[in-house]
Design an enzyme around this catalytic site. Structure first.
Site, mmCIF file in Angstrom:
data_model
loop_
_atom_site.group_PDB
_atom_site.id
_atom_site.type_symbol
_atom_site.label_atom_id
_atom_site.label_comp_id
_atom_site.label_asym_id
_atom_site.label_seq_id
_atom_site.Cartn_x
_atom_site.Cartn_y
_atom_site.Cartn_z
ATOM 1 N N HIS A 1 63.037 47.127 45.425
ATOM 2 C CA HIS A 1 62.858 48.606 45.050
ATOM 3 C C HIS A 1 61.443 48.491 43.576
ATOM 4 O O HIS A 1 61.837 48.925 43.025
ATOM 5 C CB HIS A 1 64.531 49.115 43.956
ATOM 6 C CG HIS A 1 65.465 49.517 45.097
ATOM 7 N ND1 HIS A 1 66.048 48.357 44.804
ATOM 8 C CD2 HIS A 1 66.503 50.485 45.240
ATOM 9 C CE1 HIS A 1 66.992 48.112 46.212
ATOM 10 N NE2 HIS A 1 67.501 49.722 45.925
ATOM 11 N N HIS B 1 68.912 48.537 40.182
ATOM 12 C CA HIS B 1 68.090 48.222 41.316
ATOM 13 C C HIS B 1 66.518 47.862 41.676
ATOM 14 O O HIS B 1 65.837 47.697 41.626
ATOM 15 C CB HIS B 1 67.637 49.835 42.318
ATOM 16 C CG HIS B 1 67.642 50.672 41.855
ATOM 17 N ND1 HIS B 1 68.280 51.613 41.081
ATOM 18 C CD2 HIS B 1 65.699 51.464 41.736
ATOM 19 C CE1 HIS B 1 67.970 52.606 40.282
ATOM 20 N NE2 HIS B 1 66.323 52.545 41.378
ATOM 21 N N GLY C 1 74.012 47.574 38.548
ATOM 22 C CA GLY C 1 73.649 48.128 40.010
ATOM 23 C C GLY C 1 74.565 48.917 40.509
ATOM 24 O O GLY C 1 74.272 50.043 41.582
ATOM 25 N N HIS D 1 61.619 54.745 48.239
ATOM 26 C CA HIS D 1 62.766 54.070 48.076
ATOM 27 C C HIS D 1 64.222 52.956 48.511
ATOM 28 O O HIS D 1 63.842 52.526 49.830
ATOM 29 C CB HIS D 1 64.386 54.486 47.774
ATOM 30 C CG HIS D 1 65.212 54.662 46.659
ATOM 31 N ND1 HIS D 1 65.188 54.384 45.247
ATOM 32 C CD2 HIS D 1 66.954 53.937 46.748
ATOM 33 C CE1 HIS D 1 66.356 54.126 45.103
ATOM 34 N NE2 HIS D 1 66.894 53.731 45.926
ATOM 35 N N ARG E 1 106.511 48.213 26.285
ATOM 36 C CA ARG E 1 104.864 48.736 25.926
ATOM 37 C C ARG E 1 105.430 48.936 24.109
ATOM 38 O O ARG E 1 104.899 48.380 23.093
ATOM 39 C CB ARG E 1 105.596 50.708 25.685
ATOM 40 C CG ARG E 1 106.209 51.145 25.839
ATOM 41 C CD ARG E 1 106.037 52.658 25.760
ATOM 42 N NE ARG E 1 107.111 53.434 25.691
ATOM 43 C CZ ARG E 1 107.057 54.531 25.319
ATOM 44 N NH1 ARG E 1 105.760 55.202 25.354
ATOM 45 N NH2 ARG E 1 108.300 55.558 25.143
ATOM 46 N N GLU F 1 88.363 57.131 30.573
ATOM 47 C CA GLU F 1 89.279 55.853 30.945
ATOM 48 C C GLU F 1 88.116 55.016 31.404
ATOM 49 O O GLU F 1 87.566 54.185 31.264
ATOM 50 C CB GLU F 1 89.847 56.272 32.065
ATOM 51 C CG GLU F 1 91.353 56.093 31.434
ATOM 52 C CD GLU F 1 90.994 58.132 31.355
ATOM 53 O OE1 GLU F 1 92.832 57.874 31.209
ATOM 54 O OE2 GLU F 1 90.646 58.606 32.443
ATOM 55 N N ASP G 1 108.193 62.520 34.001
ATOM 56 C CA ASP G 1 106.961 63.117 34.425
ATOM 57 C C ASP G 1 106.444 63.124 35.461
ATOM 58 O O ASP G 1 106.021 63.794 35.622
ATOM 59 C CB ASP G 1 106.146 61.564 33.780
ATOM 60 C CG ASP G 1 106.543 62.102 31.950
ATOM 61 O OD1 ASP G 1 106.981 63.175 31.475
ATOM 62 O OD2 ASP G 1 105.943 61.453 31.194
ATOM 63 N N GLN H 1 102.392 60.370 37.005
ATOM 64 C CA GLN H 1 102.473 59.552 35.659
ATOM 65 C C GLN H 1 102.177 58.258 36.036
ATOM 66 O O GLN H 1 102.796 57.213 34.798
ATOM 67 C CB GLN H 1 102.874 60.001 34.770
ATOM 68 C CG GLN H 1 102.218 62.203 33.959
ATOM 69 C CD GLN H 1 101.184 61.860 33.912
ATOM 70 O OE1 GLN H 1 100.780 61.928 33.044
ATOM 71 N NE2 GLN H 1 100.389 62.147 34.177
ATOM 72 N N ARG I 1 108.284 51.683 30.283
ATOM 73 C CA ARG I 1 108.230 52.652 29.088
ATOM 74 C C ARG I 1 109.609 52.430 28.855
ATOM 75 O O ARG I 1 109.842 52.799 27.878
ATOM 76 C CB ARG I 1 108.127 54.264 30.073
ATOM 77 C CG ARG I 1 108.683 55.195 29.481
ATOM 78 C CD ARG I 1 108.502 56.378 29.966
ATOM 79 N NE ARG I 1 108.510 58.062 29.061
ATOM 80 C CZ ARG I 1 107.882 58.771 29.047
ATOM 81 N NH1 ARG I 1 108.206 59.118 30.346
ATOM 82 N NH2 ARG I 1 107.933 60.650 28.515
#
Length: 615
Positions: free
Chosen positions: A28, A68, A115, A253, A308, A356, A413, A417, A463
Site C-alpha cells: 500500500h 496496511h 491491520g 489502493h 463466579r 466490550e 434471563d 444473556q 451464575r
C-alpha cells in the site's frame, strides 16, 4: 531538523515506501505516501524512543493503526537506523521481518499487531491508562489512524473512554486522505465532521494541512502541551502525494506504483537521510511486585458456591499477592464478581462500561506494558470483541478473559444473556487456553495458574451455586482432567465440565442403582484437552458421552472428538448439548429442556448401553 530537512526526509519516506512495495510486487504505497509528512515530523522531533532499547520503560509508544501503511513504518525504521536498506527491500517476502501488516512476532519495535482496522486507538487507550494510572511514567502514546477506520464503532468506544479518563498522554493522528479501498470515505475531506465527533467526547481537536510541515510541527507541539484532554490531529492529506499521476486517484489502493522508477525520480530519487530520534528520559518501571504468598479462599466440602463468586475472591487474593495483576470489567462487575477486586485494589481496577471491544483492547494495551490483566463480562458479550481477541493472539498478548453467565443454567434471563458459543469461539483462537471449572477450589487454582500462561486465556464461570467437591489442596494442571468416578466394570464414560459435572455425577448415581457402572470425567481443561485420560477411558469403556451447556458445535464434544483425530482407533462418541433455542425458565427447567440434566444424561446412557449390548 529545519523545514527543508523535514521535507527531504518526507520525500525519502515516500520513495522508500514506493521501493518496498515495488520489490514485493504488492502493498500500500499510496496510503503510506499520504502520511509521510506526518511521520517525518513525528520521527524527527516529537517521538522519544530508544531503538536500541525497545524495552526502555520511558519510550513513547507508537501504534500504526492503519497497518496496511506498513511501508511507511519500515521506511521510518530505516531512517532511524533500525533496519538497513537491503532489509527494507525484503518487505512481504518469506521469512522477512517486514510483514505486510506489522506484528510483534519479529520486530521488537512493534508492540501490537494491526491491520484489522479500528483497533489501534482502543489499544492505545489501554497503554495510555497504564502510563497515567499504573506506570506513572510520562511517555506519550501516538496512534496513527486512517480516515476509513473512523467508521468502526470501536474507534468511538475508545474516543469516549479516553475523553472520560482525561488521557492527555494520548494523541491520535488521523491521516484524512479522502480515499478508502473502493472509493471516497464517508466524510471525504470534511475535517469538521470528524472534529465535531471527537470534541463531543472531550478531545482537544487540531485541524491541519497534513502536508504543511510547519502546520504539522505546531500541531504536534500543541498536543504535547495540552493538559486534561487527549488530542486528535486531523490532517487533510492526499493519497499518493508527491507523484502527479497518483495523487487523489481512485483505484490505486493496495497496489504497487505502476511505474516505480518514474515515481522515484519524480520524488527526488533514492536518498539516505538519517534521523537521530530523541531518546526518552530515564524512567523506572514500578510494577511487577509480588508478596510471594498467595492465600486462596477455602471452602468446606459440600458447601455450594458459584464459580463466579470463586473467581472474584480468587482474583482478589491473587491481586493481594501480586502487584502486577489488574482487573477490568464491562459494567457487570456485580454479576461477574470483579467488584470484589475493585473494592480491595481500586488503583488496579478499570471500569470499561458496556464497551466490550474497548474492554479487550484495554487489556491488550495493559498487557503490552507488562501487566497481567483479567477482563470479565458475560460470556455471551465477549462475542462482540472476537476480532480483538483474534488480533490479541496475533500480537502474542497475554490476556486473561473470564466469561460469566454461561449456558442455559443461568435460567430466567433467556437466550440473549446465555453464553452458548464462547467455548467454540475461544478454542478457535491460536494458542489459546480454555478452562471451565465446576467448583470453587478448582476455579481458584485455575485463576492463579492463568496468570503465568502465555497467549489468550479464557475461563468460563457459572451464575448458580454448585457443590464444592474438591479439597483446597487439590491440583489442577493445565491440560489435565479429573476422573471423579471409575471402576473396572464401567460400560460408558460421561465427559462433562462446569455445571454438567454435577449433573453427570447425579446421573451416575441413578445408573449405579440400576446396575450400570459409568465413569465420570471432569474435563476442566477444554483446551488443551487431556488426550491420555480420554484415550484410557475409551479403551476401558468403549464409548464416551459428552455433556455440555453449550452449542454442539465447537465445544466439549468437538474437543473430545479431536483427541482421537490422529488416525488411530476412534471409540463410539455421542454428545448432549444445547440444540434448542431456550426461553425463560428456571435453571433446572432449562437444563432439562436442553436435555443435559441428570435425568436426560441417565436416559442417554441407558440407550447407549442397550445399543452396545444388542451389537
Amino acid at each position: 531538523m529545519t523545514t527543508s530537512e523535514l521535507a527531504q526526509l518526507a520525500r525519502q519516506l515516500r520513495v522508500d515506501s514506493v521501493r518496498a512495495a515495488a520489490a514485493a510486487g504488492s502493498g500500500h504505497p499510496t496510503s503510506s505516501m499520504s502520511a509521510a509528512d506526518l511521520m517525518a515530523v513525528l520521527l524527527a522531533g516529537h517521538l522519544h524512543y530508544d531503538f536500541d532499547r525497545p524495552d526502555h520503560p520511558g519510550n513513547d509508544r507508537f501504534i500504526l493503526s492503519k497497518g496496511h501503511a506498513s511501508p511507511l513504518m519500515y521506511a521510518a525504521y530505516k531512517a532511524a537506523g533500525a533496519i538497513t536498506d537491503s532489509e527494507l527491500l525484503t518487505f512481504r517476502k518469506r521469512d522477512s521481518r517486514l510483514e505486510g501488516h506489522p506484528t510483534p512476532r519479529r520486530l521488537p519495535w512493534v508492540e501490537v499487531a494491526t491491520g484489522s482496522l479500528g483497533q489501534g486507538l482502543p489499544i492505545g487507550v489501554g497503554m495510555a491508562l497504564s502510563g497515567k494510572r499504573l506506570d506513572r511514567i510520562p511517555y506519550r502514546v501516538w496512534v496513527m489512524c486512517g480516515d476509513s477506520e473512523l467508521a468502526e464503532g470501536s474507534v468511538w468506544e475508545a474516543a469516549e473512554h479516553a475523553g472520560y479518563e482525561h488521557l492527555d498522554n494520548l494523541t491520535a493522528v488521523v491521516d484524512v486522505n479522502r480515499l478508502g479501498q473502493r472509493g471516497p470515505t464517508r466524510h471525504a475531506w470534511d475535517l469538521g465532521a470528524y472534529a465535531r465527533r471527537f470534541a463531543a467526547f472531550g478531545w482537544h481537536v487540531v485541524e491541519i494541512d497534513g502536508h504543511d510541515l510547519d502546520d504539522v510541527e505546531r500541531a504536534f507541539g500543541e498536543a504535547a502541551s495540552t493538559k486534561g484532554q487527549p488530542t486528535v490531529i486531523l490532517a487533510r492529506t492526499v493519497k499518493g502525494k508527491g507523484v502527479d499521476s497518483l495523487e487523489d486517484r481512485e483505484g490505486m489502493h493496495g497496489k504497487p506504483v505502476p511505474d516505480a522508477e518514474s515515481a522515484i525520480e519524480e520524488l527526488g530519487g533514492v536518498q539516505d537521510v538519517h534521523v537521530e530520534v530523541r531518546k526518552p528520559a530515564a524512567a523506572r518501571a514500578l510494577h511487577a511486585t509480588r508478596t510471594g504468598h498467595l492465600e486462596l479462599p477455602r471452602h468446606e466440602a459440600g458447601d455450594s458456591v458459584a464459580t463466579r463468586d470463586a473467581y472474584g475472591r480468587a482474583l482478589t487474593a491473587l491481586g493481594t499477592a501480586r502487584g502486577d495483576i489488574v482487573a477490568l470489567d464491562g459494567e457487570v462487575g456485580d454479576s461477574t464478581r470483579t467488584e470484589y477486586f475493585a473494592k480491595e485494589h481500586p488503583e488496579r481496577y478499570f471500569e470499561c462500561y458496556i464497551a466490550e471491544q474497548q474492554l479487550v483492547a484495554a487489556a491488550v494495551g495493559l498487557a503490552v506494558r507488562g501487566w497481567v490483566p483479567y477482563a470479565a463480562t458475560f460470556a455471551a458479550f465477549l462475542t462482540r470483541a472476537h476480532d480483538f481477541i483474534r488480533m490479541a493472539a496475533i500480537s502474542g498478548a497475554g490476556i486473561n478473559l473470564v466469561g460469566s453467565h454461561a449456558g442455559v443454567a443461568i435460567g430466567q434471563d433467556g437466550p440473549s444473556q446465555m453464553g452458548l458459543e464462547d467455548l467454540a469461539m475461544l478454542r478457535s483462537v491460536h494458542g489459546s487456553t480454555v478452562l471451565y471449572p465446576c467448583d470453587a477450589h478448582q476455579t481458584g487454582r485455575l485463576i492463579a495458574q492463568m496468570a503465568d500462561l502465555d497467549g489468550v486465556r479464557y475461563l468460563r464461570t457459572s451464575r448458580g451455586d454448585t457443590p464444592v467437591i474438591y479439597g483446597p489442596g487439590e491440583e489442577f494442571p493445565i491440560g489435565g482432567s479429573k476422573v471423579l468416578r471409575s471402576s473396572d466394570a464401567d460400560r460408558l464414560t460421561l465427559v462433562a465440565a462446569g455445571v454438567t459435572v454435577h449433573e453427570a455425577l447425579t446421573a451416575a448415581e441413578y445408573l449405579d442403582r440400576e446396575g450400570i457402572q459409568v465413569r465420570v470425567i471432569d474435563l476442566y481443561s477444554v483446551k488443551p484437552v487431556d488426550r491420555a485420560t480420554l484415550r484410557e477411558a475409551a479403551e476401558r469403556t468403549g464409548c464416551l458421552l459428552t455433556v455440555e451447556d453449550h452449542r454442539p458445535e465447537g465445544g466439549i464434544g468437538d474437543a473430545v472428538a479431536e483427541a482421537f483425530g490422529d488416525g488411530g482407533p476412534v471409540p463410539r462418541l455421542a454428545r448432549l448439548a444445547v440444540k434448542t433455542m431456550p426461553g425463560s425458565a428456571s435453571p433446572e427447567e432449562q437444563l432439562h429442556a436442553a436435555g443435559i440434566d441428570a435425568e436426560s444424561i441417565a436416559a442417554a446412557a441407558r440407550l447407549l448401553v442397550e445399543q452396545a449390548v444388542v451389537r
